[in-house]
Design a protein around this motif. Sequence first.
Motif, mmCIF file in Angstrom:
data_model
loop_
_atom_site.group_PDB
_atom_site.id
_atom_site.type_symbol
_atom_site.label_atom_id
_atom_site.label_comp_id
_atom_site.label_asym_id
_atom_site.label_seq_id
_atom_site.Cartn_x
_atom_site.Cartn_y
_atom_site.Cartn_z
ATOM 1 N N GLY A 55 -22.462 19.935 -6.355
ATOM 2 C CA GLY A 55 -23.767 19.811 -5.737
ATOM 3 C C GLY A 55 -24.431 18.522 -6.161
ATOM 4 N N PHE A 237 -21.012 25.863 -4.592
ATOM 5 C CA PHE A 237 -21.887 24.762 -4.192
ATOM 6 C C PHE A 237 -23.343 25.140 -4.443
ATOM 7 C CE2 PHE A 237 -24.427 23.004 -0.509
ATOM 8 C CZ PHE A 237 -24.632 21.755 -1.084
ATOM 9 N N HIS A 239 -27.490 23.880 -4.467
ATOM 10 C CA HIS A 239 -28.435 22.933 -3.867
ATOM 11 C C HIS A 239 -29.857 23.420 -4.130
ATOM 12 C CE1 HIS A 239 -29.695 19.651 -1.358
ATOM 13 N NE2 HIS A 239 -30.298 20.448 -0.487
ATOM 14 N N GLU A 245 -23.096 28.564 -1.503
ATOM 15 C CA GLU A 245 -21.831 29.143 -1.052
ATOM 16 C C GLU A 245 -20.805 29.065 -2.174
ATOM 17 O OE1 GLU A 245 -18.589 28.629 2.624
ATOM 18 O OE2 GLU A 245 -20.465 27.493 2.656
ATOM 19 N N GLU A 246 -19.958 30.069 -2.260
ATOM 20 C CA GLU A 246 -18.853 30.042 -3.228
ATOM 21 C C GLU A 246 -17.652 30.727 -2.604
ATOM 22 O OE1 GLU A 246 -17.563 32.889 -4.762
ATOM 23 O OE2 GLU A 246 -19.051 34.348 -4.080
ATOM 24 N N ILE A 252 -13.778 26.312 0.853
ATOM 25 C CA ILE A 252 -15.020 25.538 0.761
ATOM 26 C C ILE A 252 -14.836 24.144 1.353
ATOM 27 C CG2 ILE A 252 -16.656 24.458 -0.859
ATOM 28 C CD1 ILE A 252 -17.055 27.471 -0.619
ATOM 29 N N PRO A 256 -16.013 25.548 5.347
ATOM 30 C CA PRO A 256 -17.217 26.131 4.748
ATOM 31 C C PRO A 256 -17.990 26.954 5.773
ATOM 32 C CG PRO A 256 -17.527 23.782 5.188
ATOM 33 C CD PRO A 256 -16.085 24.079 5.454
ATOM 34 N N ASN A 258 -21.298 27.716 5.399
ATOM 35 C CA ASN A 258 -22.700 27.324 5.433
ATOM 36 C C ASN A 258 -22.837 25.859 5.852
ATOM 37 O OD1 ASN A 258 -25.346 26.285 4.161
ATOM 38 N ND2 ASN A 258 -25.552 28.497 3.963
ATOM 39 N N THR A 261 -23.363 23.369 3.012
ATOM 40 C CA THR A 261 -22.115 23.046 2.326
ATOM 41 C C THR A 261 -21.347 21.988 3.103
ATOM 42 O OG1 THR A 261 -21.999 25.372 1.641
ATOM 43 C CG2 THR A 261 -20.057 24.019 1.232
ATOM 44 N N TYR A 264 -22.932 18.601 2.774
ATOM 45 C CA TYR A 264 -22.701 17.968 1.473
ATOM 46 C C TYR A 264 -21.278 17.413 1.399
ATOM 47 C CZ TYR A 264 -22.225 17.242 -3.546
ATOM 48 O OH TYR A 264 -21.989 16.676 -4.768
#
Length: 270
Positions: A55, A237, A239, A245-246, A252, A256, A258, A261, A264
Amino acid sequence: MEAAATTGVASVVLTSDTAPTKVHGKDVSVFYGEKQALFDVNLEIEANRVTSLIGPSGCGKSTFLRCLNRMNDTISICRVTGDILLDETNIYDREIDVVELRARVGMVFQKPNPFPKSIYENVAYGPKIHGMSHGKSDLDEIVHSSLRRAGLWNEVKDRLNEPGTGLSGGQQQRLCIARAIATKPEVLLMDEPCSALDPIATAVIEELIDELRENFTIVIVTHSMQQAARVSQKTAFFHLGKLIEEGKTEDIFTNPKNKQTQDYITGRIG
């Protein structure tokens, strides 16, 4: 069975098997005075896996890492709420011996910080204060074994009485890893362990991390998504103090769920 998948970020190691949970953060929030730095983080860390926390700067990943061995206790205005279970024990229980906890959950910091002592004494320090050795031969075995595990033995075996501060940056960081694993922790925390190192030393540390996960559960904070993709099996991740999110590292980085995510990872935020 493991296979390599190629993404725009880096080669990711795929793992199909699952592992039991070693550390479980439940609704973890952190406050520095009136300011809230972490918001209700729920994260399971699997045994004998590398979990990367990624992050932007100031997103809370190092703050969460420091919760896992109660390093935040050293900050007077810091308050932690929620539960963190190591196996089934809440490490924030009042009965917990924090010194003993930090022997079980070791830590390697961003910049190599060897003690102003000999190479031998750097590694021997933890086992001595925790009463883990019964005489010089025991201590020798712990020191030698830890240096071997840290991939440093062949480089320092003939100069164990020389200052640890005289080693190169990469060697100093491996000495700090040897010092951390000398107390035989169950979990090893790494806060950007390669950020002060050159690419060659970084590659050595990354290879070491992959070897160490056979015996330790590892949590690493990294700014480098390439590093997260190379060394970890699970990625989380963060933020703005929230866990966004994991999941499995390959998911990921390649798919991802999200949008934050994805933004990023693709460089839209950072």
